[in-house]
Design a protein around this motif. Structure first.
Motif, PDB file in Angstrom:
ATOM      1  N   ASN A 236     -17.809 -83.367 -29.154  1.00  0.00           N
ATOM      2  CA  ASN A 236     -17.841 -83.707 -30.565  1.00  0.00           C
ATOM      3  C   ASN A 236     -18.510 -85.051 -30.779  1.00  0.00           C
ATOM      4  OD1 ASN A 236     -17.427 -83.198 -33.244  1.00  0.00           O
ATOM      5  ND2 ASN A 236     -15.198 -83.199 -33.158  1.00  0.00           N
TER       6      ASN A 236
ATOM      7  N   ARG B  92     -14.088 -79.309 -25.557  1.00  0.00           N
ATOM      8  CA  ARG B  92     -14.408 -79.688 -26.932  1.00  0.00           C
ATOM      9  C   ARG B  92     -15.326 -80.899 -26.925  1.00  0.00           C
ATOM     10  NH1 ARG B  92     -15.023 -78.856 -32.313  1.00  0.00           N
ATOM     11  NH2 ARG B  92     -14.029 -80.412 -33.638  1.00  0.00           N
TER      12      ARG B  92
ATOM     13  N   ASP C 151      -9.033 -84.777 -31.813  1.00  0.00           N
ATOM     14  CA  ASP C 151      -9.529 -83.552 -31.181  1.00  0.00           C
ATOM     15  C   ASP C 151      -8.547 -83.054 -30.132  1.00  0.00           C
ATOM     16  OD1 ASP C 151     -11.819 -83.170 -32.617  1.00  0.00           O
ATOM     17  OD2 ASP C 151     -13.191 -83.951 -31.103  1.00  0.00           O
TER      18      ASP C 151
ATOM     19  N   LYS D 252     -18.353 -78.504 -34.408  1.00  0.00           N
ATOM     20  CA  LYS D 252     -18.323 -79.943 -34.207  1.00  0.00           C
ATOM     21  C   LYS D 252     -18.325 -80.656 -35.559  1.00  0.00           C
ATOM     22  CE  LYS D 252     -21.050 -79.604 -29.930  1.00  0.00           C
ATOM     23  NZ  LYS D 252     -22.279 -80.064 -29.251  1.00  0.00           N
TER      24      LYS D 252
END
Length: 738
Positions: free
Chosen positions: A440, A438, A455, A580
């Motif tokens: 971001n 992930r 997250d 995102k």
């Protein structure tokens, strides 16, 4: 992940758990006690020292109170003998508790029986022989003369007998129930005479009970300490609220470190401080209390549960009592964990069972924080229980760990600015190994440090969510990389535009915005592809993709959960597809009038509703608002709709609104994608018609075609489009024609 263990029953040096030296903050969830053993059961796997069961104790008390003592550690690692007197047995329909008091100077000095003493073995003198009768478990606020309640040793032995291999045949005592019990005979504590004992389920509940004279209210000797998190910080407040809700315990700030790199603690013995931990490192989470007894390669602790979790897998460590916080209301021990001694395998109502020398299942978590503006980097290695991470209530523990590392690196309780982060979670099951990644961008005007942690929490809570009972994920490792800067990277959307109008196929879209700290209007361009046949009137919206969207109406989503349960591979795929925070979502939602027959698309049923058209637009900013704009509403009709070859039709239309507006007409011949402009008109506002009307003849029609009318944008509307099909009769040459 394998954690090196120190020899559980020896004091010889051994390899210490992996970690970094230096000072270490800690999150210590110091549960000193929760609930006690509340119903009789015959002894099974007995402690190695002499014991006195309930029946024998009751007979001995018939002649009056019994002198005795309990073992607990007040400082360091060495247990002390504190005098106590067993006064009576408090009987309930579902079980019994041992009422005792201690006037030992050490107890009086701290304000009474302290949280953290739970599990301390209680002994009575039986003709010169000290016999173990139970473990300290309950206390009262503002109690005089060190009054307390103890869990009978019968119940703790029953836990070992039932759950330690080989499995025994004893049935567990029934679950404890709060309530009141009048004593068979009053007990004089020196300061007051107790005639009734009320058990409250928590300290908070006990505080709300207005006790009459002669009644004492007892609550679990439970205390949760969070060490290493600043009490004024967001991480402390969030975690404290979670723990108070889960356990009903009072939460206080504490200290200590969870990845001990010093000399090993002494072998565990009755009265030793100990801790069950679900993480080891900068942040440690678990319960600390006292060992009741050690039986070979097994140990019983606490005389109460951590959180009544049943079978568990946690690290058992030695402990060090840094001191006792003296308080007339709720005194409590400050216990710091030491080296790993084994694994806790059972968390039951009546105590905690550990296997010495067993290695708990922990995985590594690495958090690396780069301070861009300062040019420095901070890194932390913590180990987290794989079992604990699989529990939905506590699955996001690594997020709290990450948040503390980030805040500590920033050295600020709140850090306004932006952060780029990459969270990598390695997970596996019987089908294989998978990786969630992930990336971001986060921005915050008050504090951005929680963004990367959130997250991570989202990933872990999703992996732990298994409503269908088919997933069995195991976290193999976590890596979190964060780059912090004071530079803001946010923006506010000003408008969304359709520079070339709206039609089937690719449509250029322009989003204008103001960047944080600037008055200059900037723009970004995107392309929205509208499938052929989609109604061309509706609403165009742009919003942060993380807010969700996509134009799904309620009826379109019906039956979404009727498919088969998702596999771990599918869950990981969905997590990797998450947008995102810096992505924008462009959505066109069809709706409103279309065509010339006067029909309205109500969208009241799934058959009539048109799905939205969306596209995700990557950006380098975090937008903090959304903008929606409707297209112009237009009705178009053709008179006639069937014309002879080379003939003419009259296009008439009505544009909603009270102002004049330009309209361009096009012809799209059958089999062609090209739009051919055939004329332009001005729709003139007609108060009687309630709209702006226009008419324009279209001549020289030789092929079947679609007539397209595009309305110019106005101050309040985007360009709107309407279409009508036109049929052209074939040219027929009769015989004899010249």
């Amino acid at each position: 992940m394998t954690l090196p263990l120190r020899p559980p029953l020896t004091s010889s040096p051994a390899g210490r758990p992996p970690g970094r030296g230096g000072a270490r903050l800690a999150v210590a969830l110091l549960l000193a006690a929760l609930l006690c053993l509340l119903a009789a059961a015959p002894a099974g796997a007995a402690p190695p020292q002499p014991t006195m069961g309930l029946a024998e104790l009751r007979a001995a008390l018939a002649s009056g109170p019994l002198d005795g003592y309990f073992l607990t550690t007040m400082k360091g690692t060495t247990p002390e003998r504190l005098s106590a007197t067993v006064d009576s047995i408090v009987d309930y329909p579902w079980g019994s508790l041992i009422l005792f008091h201690s006037d030992d100077p050490a107890v009086s000095a701290v304000g009474g029986i302290a949280a953290g003493m739970s599990g301390s073995p209680l002994y009575v003198d039986d003709d010169g022989t000290a016999k173990l009768v139970g473990a300290v478990s309950y206390g009262d606020w503002f109690t005089l003369q060190g009054l307390g309640l103890a869990t009978p040793i019968d119940y703790m032995a029953a836990i070992e007998e039932r759950y330690a291999p080989p499995v025994g045949l004893l049935a567990p005592p029934p679950a404890p129930k709060p309530g009141a019990c009048r004593l068979a005979r009053p007990v004089d504590t020196g300061a007051a005479t107790v005639r009734e004992v009320v058990l409250a389920p928590s300290a908070a509940a006990a505080a709300g009970i207005d006790a009459a004279p002669g009644t004492t209210v007892m609550a679990p000797l439970g205390i949760i300490e969070i060490g290493g998190l600043r009490p004024q910080g967001d991480a402390f407040r969030r975690l404290a609220a979670r723990l108070e809700q889960a356990t009903g315990m009072v939460v206080k700030a504490g200290g200590g470190g969870g990845l001990w790199d010093g000399p090993p603690a002494p072998d565990l013995e009755p009265g030793s401080p100990g801790a069950i931990l679900f993480s080891l490192g900068k942040v440690w989470v678990g319960a600390a209390g006292t060992v009741t007894y050690v039986n070979g390669d097994r140990a019983m602790l606490f005389g109460h549960p951590f959180d009544w979790l049943g079978p568990v897998d946690a690290a058992l460590t030695g402990g060090n009592v840094d001191g006792v916080w003296a308080d007339a209301m709720t005194p409590y021990k400050l216990i710091s964990p030491r080296d790993v001694k084994g694994a806790v395998v059972q968390d039951r109502y009546w105590g905690v069972l550990a296997e010495l020398g067993r290695e708990p299942d922990f995985y590594p978590m690495t958090t690396t924080v780069s301070l861009v503006d300062e040019g420095r980097e901070v890194s932390d290695l913590t180990y987290v229980s794989g079992w604990f991470s699989a529990q939905p209530l506590f699955a996001d523990l690594p997020a709290f760990i990450a948040a503390e590392v980030i805040v500590d690196a920033a050295d600020a309780g709140a850090f306004p600015g932006s952060a780029e982060s990459t969270a990598t979670v390695r997970v596996s099951d019987a089908s294989g190994e998978y990786t969630v990644v992930r990336e971001n961008l986060h921005d915050g005007g008050w504090d951005v440090t929680w963004g990367p942690a959130d997250d991570l929490a989202r990933i872990l809570l999703t992996l732990a969510d298994d409503p269908d009972g088919v997933l069995d994920p195991h976290i193999d490792g976590i890596d979190l990389e964060v780059a912090l800067t004071a530079a803001r990277r946010s923006a506010r959307i000003a408008a969304v535009e359709l520079p070339a109008g709206l039609y089937w196929g690719d449509n250029p879209v322009r989003v204008t915005y103001y960047r944080y700290g600037s008055r200059d209007l900037e723009s970004l361009d995107a392309t929205l592809t509208i499938p052929a046949g989609t109604p061309l009137q509706g609403v165009l919206s742009v919003a942060p993709a993380a807010w969700g969207g996509g134009g799904c109406c309620s009826c379109c989503c019906e039956g979404e959960e009727t498919g088969p349960p998702r596999t771990l591979a599918e869950v990981v795929e969905s997590l990797n597809a998450l947008p995102k925070d810096s992505d924008l979502l462009l959505t066109f939602s069809p709706g409103g009038a279309e065509g010339g027959g006067g029909e309205e698309r109500s969208g009241d049923s799934c058959e009539e509703a048109e799905p939205g058209v969306t596209v995700t637009v990557p950006t380098g900013l975090v937008f903090r608002n959304a903008v929606s704009q409707a297209t112009a509403e237009l009705r178009l009709s053709l008179h006639p709709r069937r014309v002879p070859y080379g003939g003419l039709t009259l296009a008439e239309g009505c544009v909603a609104g009270s102002e004049d507006v330009g309209v361009t007409l096009y012809r799209q011949d059958a089999g062609s994608d090209a739009l051919v402009q055939v004329g332009r008109a001005v729709a003139v506002a007609d108060p009687l018609a309630g709209c702006a009307t226009f008419s324009l003849p279209i001549a020289g029609l030789k092929r079947n075609a679609t007539v397209v009318a595009m309305v110019d944008a106005t101050a309040t509307r985007l360009p709107g489009t309407a279409t009508r099909p036109l049929t052209v009769s074939a040219w027929v040459r009769l015989a004899g024609d010249r």
